[in-house]
Design a protein around this motif. Structure first.
Motif, PDB file in Angstrom:
ATOM      1  N   UNK A 141       0.890  -1.160   0.019  1.00 22.70           N
ATOM      2  CA  UNK A 141      -0.026  -0.029   0.149  1.00 22.70           C
ATOM      3  C   UNK A 141       0.835   1.370  -0.039  1.00 22.70           C
ATOM      4  N   UNK A 142       1.950   1.210   0.897  1.00 20.04           N
ATOM      5  CA  UNK A 142       2.794   2.412   0.661  1.00 20.04           C
ATOM      6  C   UNK A 142       3.598   2.672  -0.455  1.00 20.04           C
ATOM      7  N   UNK A 143       3.949   1.284  -1.164  1.00 25.06           N
ATOM      8  CA  UNK A 143       4.497   1.296  -2.473  1.00 25.06           C
ATOM      9  C   UNK A 143       3.486   2.062  -3.616  1.00 25.06           C
ATOM     10  N   UNK A 144       2.483   1.732  -3.597  1.00 24.97           N
ATOM     11  CA  UNK A 144       1.223   2.401  -4.316  1.00 24.97           C
ATOM     12  C   UNK A 144       1.098   3.723  -4.157  1.00 24.97           C
ATOM     13  N   UNK A 145       0.954   4.091  -3.000  1.00 25.25           N
ATOM     14  CA  UNK A 145       1.111   5.723  -2.648  1.00 25.25           C
ATOM     15  C   UNK A 145       2.290   6.433  -3.236  1.00 25.25           C
ATOM     16  N   UNK A 146       3.498   5.825  -3.068  1.00 26.90           N
ATOM     17  CA  UNK A 146       4.660   6.493  -3.861  1.00 26.90           C
ATOM     18  C   UNK A 146       4.484   6.597  -5.243  1.00 26.90           C
ATOM     19  N   UNK A 147       3.740   5.446  -5.949  1.00 27.46           N
ATOM     20  CA  UNK A 147       3.755   5.550  -7.301  1.00 27.46           C
ATOM     21  C   UNK A 147       2.836   6.753  -7.696  1.00 27.46           C
ATOM     22  N   UNK A 148       1.627   6.596  -6.816  1.00 24.64           N
ATOM     23  CA  UNK A 148       0.640   7.851  -7.179  1.00 24.64           C
ATOM     24  C   UNK A 148       1.208   9.120  -7.219  1.00 24.64           C
ATOM     25  N   UNK A 149       1.934   9.357  -6.207  1.00 21.25           N
ATOM     26  CA  UNK A 149       2.663  10.676  -6.138  1.00 21.25           C
ATOM     27  C   UNK A 149       3.600  11.106  -7.197  1.00 21.25           C
ATOM     28  N   UNK A 150       4.393  10.111  -7.734  1.00 19.01           N
ATOM     29  CA  UNK A 150       5.251  10.193  -8.608  1.00 19.01           C
ATOM     30  C   UNK A 150       4.674  10.144 -10.003  1.00 19.01           C
ATOM     31  N   UNK A 151       3.522   9.550 -10.207  1.00 18.26           N
ATOM     32  CA  UNK A 151       2.655   9.875 -11.417  1.00 18.26           C
ATOM     33  C   UNK A 151       2.287  11.521 -11.363  1.00 18.26           C
ATOM     34  N   UNK A 152       1.861  11.968 -10.201  1.00 17.61           N
ATOM     35  CA  UNK A 152       1.464  13.369 -10.168  1.00 17.61           C
ATOM     36  C   UNK A 152       2.455  14.359 -10.359  1.00 17.61           C
ATOM     37  N   UNK A 153       3.753  13.946  -9.866  1.00 12.74           N
ATOM     38  CA  UNK A 153       4.757  14.993  -9.977  1.00 12.74           C
ATOM     39  C   UNK A 153       5.269  14.862 -11.476  1.00 12.74           C
ATOM     40  N   UNK A 154       5.059  13.561 -12.118  1.00 13.88           N
ATOM     41  CA  UNK A 154       5.590  13.362 -13.529  1.00 13.88           C
ATOM     42  C   UNK A 154       4.599  14.062 -14.475  1.00 13.88           C
ATOM     43  N   UNK A 155       3.127  13.898 -14.309  1.00 12.77           N
ATOM     44  CA  UNK A 155       2.311  14.467 -15.312  1.00 12.77           C
ATOM     45  C   UNK A 155       1.417  15.582 -14.947  1.00 12.77           C
ATOM     46  N   UNK A 156       0.953  15.839 -13.571  1.00 10.21           N
ATOM     47  CA  UNK A 156       0.047  16.889 -13.378  1.00 10.21           C
ATOM     48  C   UNK A 156       0.938  18.209 -12.900  1.00 10.21           C
ATOM     49  N   UNK A 157       1.857  17.911 -12.100  1.00 12.84           N
ATOM     50  CA  UNK A 157       2.777  19.008 -11.387  1.00 12.84           C
ATOM     51  C   UNK A 157       3.300  20.277 -12.453  1.00 12.84           C
ATOM     52  N   UNK A 158       3.640  19.562 -13.843  1.00 13.08           N
ATOM     53  CA  UNK A 158       4.026  20.901 -15.055  1.00 13.08           C
ATOM     54  C   UNK A 158       2.989  21.334 -15.426  1.00 13.08           C
ATOM     55  N   UNK A 159       1.654  21.038 -15.179  1.00  8.43           N
ATOM     56  CA  UNK A 159       0.716  21.658 -15.988  1.00  8.43           C
ATOM     57  C   UNK A 159       0.145  22.780 -14.838  1.00  8.43           C
ATOM     58  N   UNK A 160       0.698  23.095 -13.501  1.00 11.62           N
ATOM     59  CA  UNK A 160       0.358  23.811 -12.666  1.00 11.62           C
ATOM     60  C   UNK A 160       1.249  25.254 -12.692  1.00 11.62           C
ATOM     61  N   UNK A 161       2.166  25.319 -13.707  1.00 15.22           N
ATOM     62  CA  UNK A 161       2.936  26.323 -14.130  1.00 15.22           C
ATOM     63  C   UNK A 161       1.941  27.416 -14.790  1.00 15.22           C
ATOM     64  N   UNK A 162       0.773  26.669 -15.511  1.00 13.65           N
ATOM     65  CA  UNK A 162       0.009  27.744 -16.235  1.00 13.65           C
ATOM     66  C   UNK A 162      -0.886  28.701 -15.317  1.00 13.65           C
ATOM     67  N   UNK A 163      -0.978  28.124 -13.982  1.00 12.30           N
ATOM     68  CA  UNK A 163      -1.765  29.054 -13.011  1.00 12.30           C
ATOM     69  C   UNK A 163      -0.919  29.677 -12.055  1.00 12.30           C
ATOM     70  N   UNK A 164       0.403  29.966 -12.309  1.00 21.47           N
ATOM     71  CA  UNK A 164       1.082  30.448 -11.460  1.00 21.47           C
ATOM     72  C   UNK A 164       1.019  31.876 -11.671  1.00 21.47           C
ATOM     73  N   UNK A 165       0.987  32.435 -10.476  1.00 21.93           N
ATOM     74  CA  UNK A 165       0.662  34.204 -10.308  1.00 21.93           C
ATOM     75  C   UNK A 165       2.066  34.559  -9.596  1.00 21.93           C
TER      76      UNK A 165
END
Length: 355
Positions: A135-159
């Motif tokens: 379960x901990x490994x699944x959580x790490x992979x979930x956050x790794x996917x967020x950092x790889x695919x969704x975090x770069x998209x937040x730069x569009x909302x930066x102020x």
């Protein structure tokens, strides 16, 4: 290939020609030769032509037909014997497990496998500790996917950062535990200075400090309040905002200015802060005095050195080290209650000690 071999087998069986009367005769259900111990004998010898045909068939098939016929006869005979002795074979019923005696360890509801709905545990599953690691490994992979695919998209909302203006006198503070559930996560803290509140006179600011009570810090001139009564941070923040509005409304009320009430600071403990003495500040005059004092001390040391009265520390240390170390005499042992003599034992009482 299997069908061809089966055809050869039936052909070989047909070569063993039995009398027609024996084929058509009614077979008895009872066992034949129940008490016999000798094997069955062939009722008729084969002719040379039949033997030649059987030899060719055996070479083509690859096994002995007589042995196969004997094995088939033995298998049929065993089945007949079993039906006669035990009856026809019934359905394959699963063996019912014996119910365990109820004790302290198994008292309560029955296990699922005891009712037949589920199979018994074969201890082939992972332990709970391994499931936690997965379960901990699944959580790490979930956050790794967020950092790889969704975090770069937040730069569009930066102020760009804008410092707070004079109108933004309230400072809110939140607490987060990075996705984990915690009872202190809903707590919200607000801080403001009465001097920064707009549209207030000096008398109204003093009244606001007195209304804050023990939440006012006189050293920093800051009022600090928090709220965690509600389930969400938004609700607690809204409550604190309404509370500040109520304090400002009461501070602007001209009916009572609390001018005759002194500011109570007994709730705050003032910590003394040591300050550097003004006399120790190194000014230009103080530097000149220290320079003159050091020059005088150098002249005095030179004068003592010429007279031979100046003490040399290194020579003193070498003199002390070169001195011989005096050997102390070992103490002489005497008996209790008497004095020792040179030629004999001293008088005294001997005490036995139990060990």
């Amino acid at each position: 290939m299997a069908s061809a071999l089966q055809g050869f087998r039936f052909t070989a069986r047909s070569c063993a020609c039995a009398p027609l009367s024996r084929r058509c005769a009614a077979q008895s259900v009872a066992r034949r030769r129940a008490f016999a111990t000798t094997p069955l004998r062939l009722e008729k010898e084969r002719s040379p032509e039949q033997k030649e045909v059987l030899g060719k068939v055996e070479k083509a098939v690859g096994y002995n037909l007589d042995e196969e016929l004997a094995a088939d006869k033995k298998e049929l005979q065993d089945l007949l014997n079993a039906e006669i002795e035990f009856g026809p074979a019934g359905p394959d019923l699963s063996r019912r497990k014996k119910k365990l005696k109820e004790t302290f360890l198994n008292y309560g509801d029955p296990e699922p496998f005891e009712d037949g709905d589920f199979d018994e545990d074969n201890h082939d599953d992972l332990p709970s500790l391994a499931h936690g690691e997965l379960e901990q490994h699944r959580e790490w992979r979930h956050y790794a996917r967020l950092a790889a695919w969704e975090m770069p998209l937040l730069t569009k909302l930066a102020k760009p950062f804008e410092p707070p203006t004079a109108d933004m006198s309230l400072r809110f503070r939140y607490t987060t535990y990075m996705g984990e559930s915690h009872p202190a996560e809903k707590k919200v803290v607000v801080e403001f200075s009465p001097a920064d509140m707009p549209n207030l006179t000096s008398i109204q600011r003093d009244k606001l400090r007195k209304l804050a009570g023990p939440r006012y810090n006189p050293e920093e001139d800051i009022v600090r309040m928090n709220c965690e009564m509600y389930e969400t941070q938004a609700q607690n923040k809204r409550y604190l905002g309404d509370l500040v509005d109520t304090l400002l409304k009461e501070a602007r009320d001209p009916t009572d200015t609390f001018a005759d009430v002194p500011l109570d600071t007994r709730h705050h403990h003032f910590k003394p802060k040591p300050r550097f003495p003004k006399e120790w500040v190194l000014t230009d005059e103080r530097r000149d005095q220290l320079a003159q004092y050091r020059l005088q001390m150098e002249k005095k040391d030179q004068k003592l050195e010429l007279e031979g009265q100046l003490v040399d520390g290194m020579k003193k240390i070498e003199t002390v080290i070169s001195r011989p170390i005096p050997q102390e005499a070992l103490p002489e042992m005497v008996l209790a209650g008497g004095k020792s003599t040179a030629g004999g034992k001293g008088k005294g009482k001997k005490v036995a000690v139990r060990r």
